[in-house]
Design an enzyme around this catalytic site. Structure first.
Site, PDB file in Angstrom:
ATOM      1  NE  ARG A 146      -3.347  -2.819   0.433  1.00 23.60           N
ATOM      2  CZ  ARG A 146      -3.907  -3.440   1.275  1.00 23.60           C
ATOM      3  NH1 ARG A 146      -3.277  -3.791   2.623  1.00 23.60           N
ATOM      4  NH2 ARG A 146      -4.945  -3.942   1.288  1.00 23.60           N
ATOM      5  CG  ASP A 175      -3.314  -5.431  -1.412  1.00 25.98           C
ATOM      6  OD1 ASP A 175      -4.452  -5.120  -2.010  1.00 25.98           O
ATOM      7  OD2 ASP A 175      -3.160  -6.000  -0.256  1.00 25.98           O
ATOM      8  CG  HIS A 246      -6.267  -8.006  -1.544  1.00 27.02           C
ATOM      9  ND1 HIS A 246      -6.811  -6.672  -1.368  1.00 27.02           N
ATOM     10  CD2 HIS A 246      -6.983  -8.805  -0.531  1.00 27.02           C
ATOM     11  CE1 HIS A 246      -7.540  -6.895  -0.133  1.00 27.02           C
ATOM     12  NE2 HIS A 246      -7.668  -7.932   0.145  1.00 27.02           N
ATOM     13  CG  ASP A 318      -6.952 -11.288   2.594  1.00 22.21           C
ATOM     14  OD1 ASP A 318      -6.129 -11.709   1.370  1.00 22.21           O
ATOM     15  OD2 ASP A 318      -6.986 -10.220   2.801  1.00 22.21           O
ATOM     16  CD  GLU A 319     -10.202  -8.114   3.102  1.00 26.59           C
ATOM     17  OE1 GLU A 319     -10.581  -7.505   4.030  1.00 26.59           O
ATOM     18  OE2 GLU A 319      -9.272  -7.804   2.525  1.00 26.59           O
ATOM     19  CE1 TYR A 410      -4.739  -8.133  11.347  1.00 25.23           C
ATOM     20  CE2 TYR A 410      -5.740  -6.729   9.911  1.00 25.23           C
ATOM     21  CZ  TYR A 410      -5.309  -7.811  10.345  1.00 25.23           C
ATOM     22  OH  TYR A 410      -5.446  -9.045   9.422  1.00 25.23           O
TER      23      TYR A 410
END
Length: 545
Positions: A146, A175, A246, A318-319, A410
């Site tokens: 990111r 990502d 991602h 994930d996601e 986190y």
């Protein structure tokens, strides 16, 4: 002794300590060469100690040796006037962790890069420290996708990890917002996918933008240097290449990887905002062969060895949004051909392909807890991020687990309530909250609990635009996490947080010497605030799940 993380047993110092000075010698037995080099290069440079080679019986010398009566990462540090300082380790890593304790015993000046007072008298308190870690996996995730962290920043964090006896660096390399590793057979991954035209400033609902391009990547030699630097510090580096979600940055570089029968993937760019992109990988043979090529180069850059966790490769998992798959004729055909039930099973098939591919090459797949859906091969491991539930299910199914629940570790989540916290994200997770985190979920049997390899703190960087912001979010909470991961603490409610705070008084001075831009106990300094940059605070305590 004001040590962090707290050791298992300490014989408190009595009487004079062991003097260290220009004439102090260093003797290192075979197998302790990494620590020998580190002591001369780091401790020697900080305190103006040449630490010249000398005999093992030199008066007030420093001795390093292996002791097979100790566990591999265990050590015993003994300091006695006349005899000197001896560090025994059950393995090379144990000796190295003992050297980290020696550094703390010498005061904050030992954490600087050059001496403040050349040839000043130094003394190691007399006594014995006996120590060993509670968990084998003591990790830190750095999200360099990111916001890119240049190589020097990663090397710096490896030093910070070593100082806290953490031993696994999880590098989140890809990502939607960027691809950070050179893959020579696919040059567009660095030519195109490593740069975005602008960046959202703050949470994804923020109206603010940083309009300059952002990006960067690690060359293959950069990666080799990071891995070698980590190995010298007994840290394993686990790379993450995120699939099948991602992945917008990769699709922007190679449009054939996307769902071309649903969207015009040639019009996609590297994503410039936060959240979860709907542009996911197509479940095609072309995609599988492409990522097999990626992983072939990744395995060469991150070689497995007999020690540590370097055999692991993280595949994300994930996601993964399924909207494009539900509209894609190609995806529907693949589901039918494989006899699968739905798109969730298709994702499981995708992960399973790389599980088998990695296992055939002697490596182990690890992924976020979504990879449990649909079943896993026996050797695969799970990083449990959506609370404890995924980790509990994995351990009960016989899979190894790394506990990193978002509600507790986190570190991009805010550290306190109030308007001064910069870009407040998520739940309030104070230093004390992290100190009272328990990695082993209640309800596991003794056999199931053995599948908990350890724990990991995750630093996601959507709203962490530079190294100072990473420092602020990570510290001092990473020090509390390190003690949770290393020390055999009592149950969370019974932990002596007041004693930890007392020891942190000395540790803040060490962090100051290391140049860490941590959050002070009284709150952020003026330049650490981000007035007017909206975040996404969540009120109330996090769910205990």
């Amino acid at each position: 002794m004001e040590l962090i993380p707290a050791p298992r047993a300490v014989e408190e110092p009595t009487g004079p300590g062991v003097p260290l000075g220009p004439d102090t010698t260093l003797w290192a037995a075979p197998g302790t060469e990494c620590t020998e080099r580190w002591l001369r290069a780091t401790l020697g440079a900080a305190l103006d100690l040449p630490l010249r080679p000398g005999p093992p019986d030199a008066r007030d010398g420093v001795r390093l040796l292996l002791d097979d009566t100790l566990a591999p990462e265990a050590y015993r540090l003994t300091a006695a006037p006349g005899t000197g300082v001896e560090i025994r380790g059950g393995g090379p890593a144990g000796v190295f962790w003992g050297a980290q304790t020696l550094r703390q015993l010498l005061g904050a000046d030992a954490f600087r890069r050059a001496p403040l007072r050349p040839a000043a008298a130094r003394s190691v308190p007399a006594g014995v420290v006996e120590d060993a870690p509670r968990f084998r996996w003591r990790g830190l995730l750095l999200d360099v996708a990111r916001h890119f962290m240049p190589k020097e920043g990663v090397l710096r964090y490896l030093d910070l990890m070593a100082a806290h006896k953490l031993n696994v660096l999880h590098l989140h390399l890809t990502d939607d917002q960027g691809w950070r590793i050179e893959i020579r057979r696919y040059p567009k991954l660095t030519e195109i996918a490593s740069w975005r035209s602008r960046t959202k400033f703050g949470h994804r609902a923020s109206p603010l933008w940083d309009e300059k391009p952002h990006g960067g990547y690690y060359t293959q030699d950069d990666i080799r240097e990071i891995v070698a630097y980590a190995a010298e510090r007994h840290i394993s580096v686990v790379p993450e290449i995120d699939v099948p979600g991602h992945s917008q940055a990769a699709i922007a570089a190679y449009p054939e990887l996307g769902n071309t029968d649903v969207v015009d993937t040639s019009a996609l760019s590297v994503w410039d905002t936060w959240g979860i992109s709907s542009n996911v990988l197509a479940p095609t043979d072309t995609t599988l062969r492409f990522y097999e090529g990626v992983f072939e180069e990744v395995l060469e850059l991150f070689p497995a060895d007999a020690a540590g966790f370097s055999a692991f490769v993280h595949v994300g998992g994930d996601e993964c949004r399924k909207e494009q798959w539900t509209e894609s004729v190609t995806a529907k055909t693949r589901i039918a051909d494989l006899g699968l039930t739905d798109e969730d099973a298709l994702q499981s098939w995708f992960i399973g392909h790389f599980d088998a591919w990695l296992a055939a090459r002697g490596r182990r797949l690890i992924g976020w807890d979504e990879i449990l859906e649909g079943g896993l091969a026996p050797g695969a491991a799970v990083a449990s991020w959506r609370g404890y539930a995924g980790g509990i299910a994995a351990a009960r199914a016989g899979h190894d687990v790394v506990m990193c629940p978002e509600q507790y570790v986190y570190l991009d989540h805010r550290q306190a309530p109030g308007d001064d916290e910069p870009v407040p994200i998520g739940f309030v997770r104070t230093l004390e909250d992290v100190y009272r985190f328990e990695p082993v979920p209640a309800g596991l049997t003794e056999e199931e609990a053995r599948h908990v390899l350890g724990t990991q703190a995750n630093v996601w960087t959507e709203v962490l635009e530079d190294s100072a912001r990473v420092d602020y979010q990570a510290f001092p909470r990473l020090a509390a996490f390190a003690e949770v991961a290393w020390s055999p603490l009592p149950a969370p409610a019974d932990r002596d947080y007041a004693d930890f705070e007392r020891r942190m008084t000395a540790h803040y001075r060490r962090l100051d010497a290391l140049g860490v831009a941590y959050r002070p106990p009284a709150g952020p300094r003026p330049w650490q605030r981000r007035p007017g940059v909206p975040g996404r605070p969540i009120e109330g305590p996090p769910p205990n799940r």
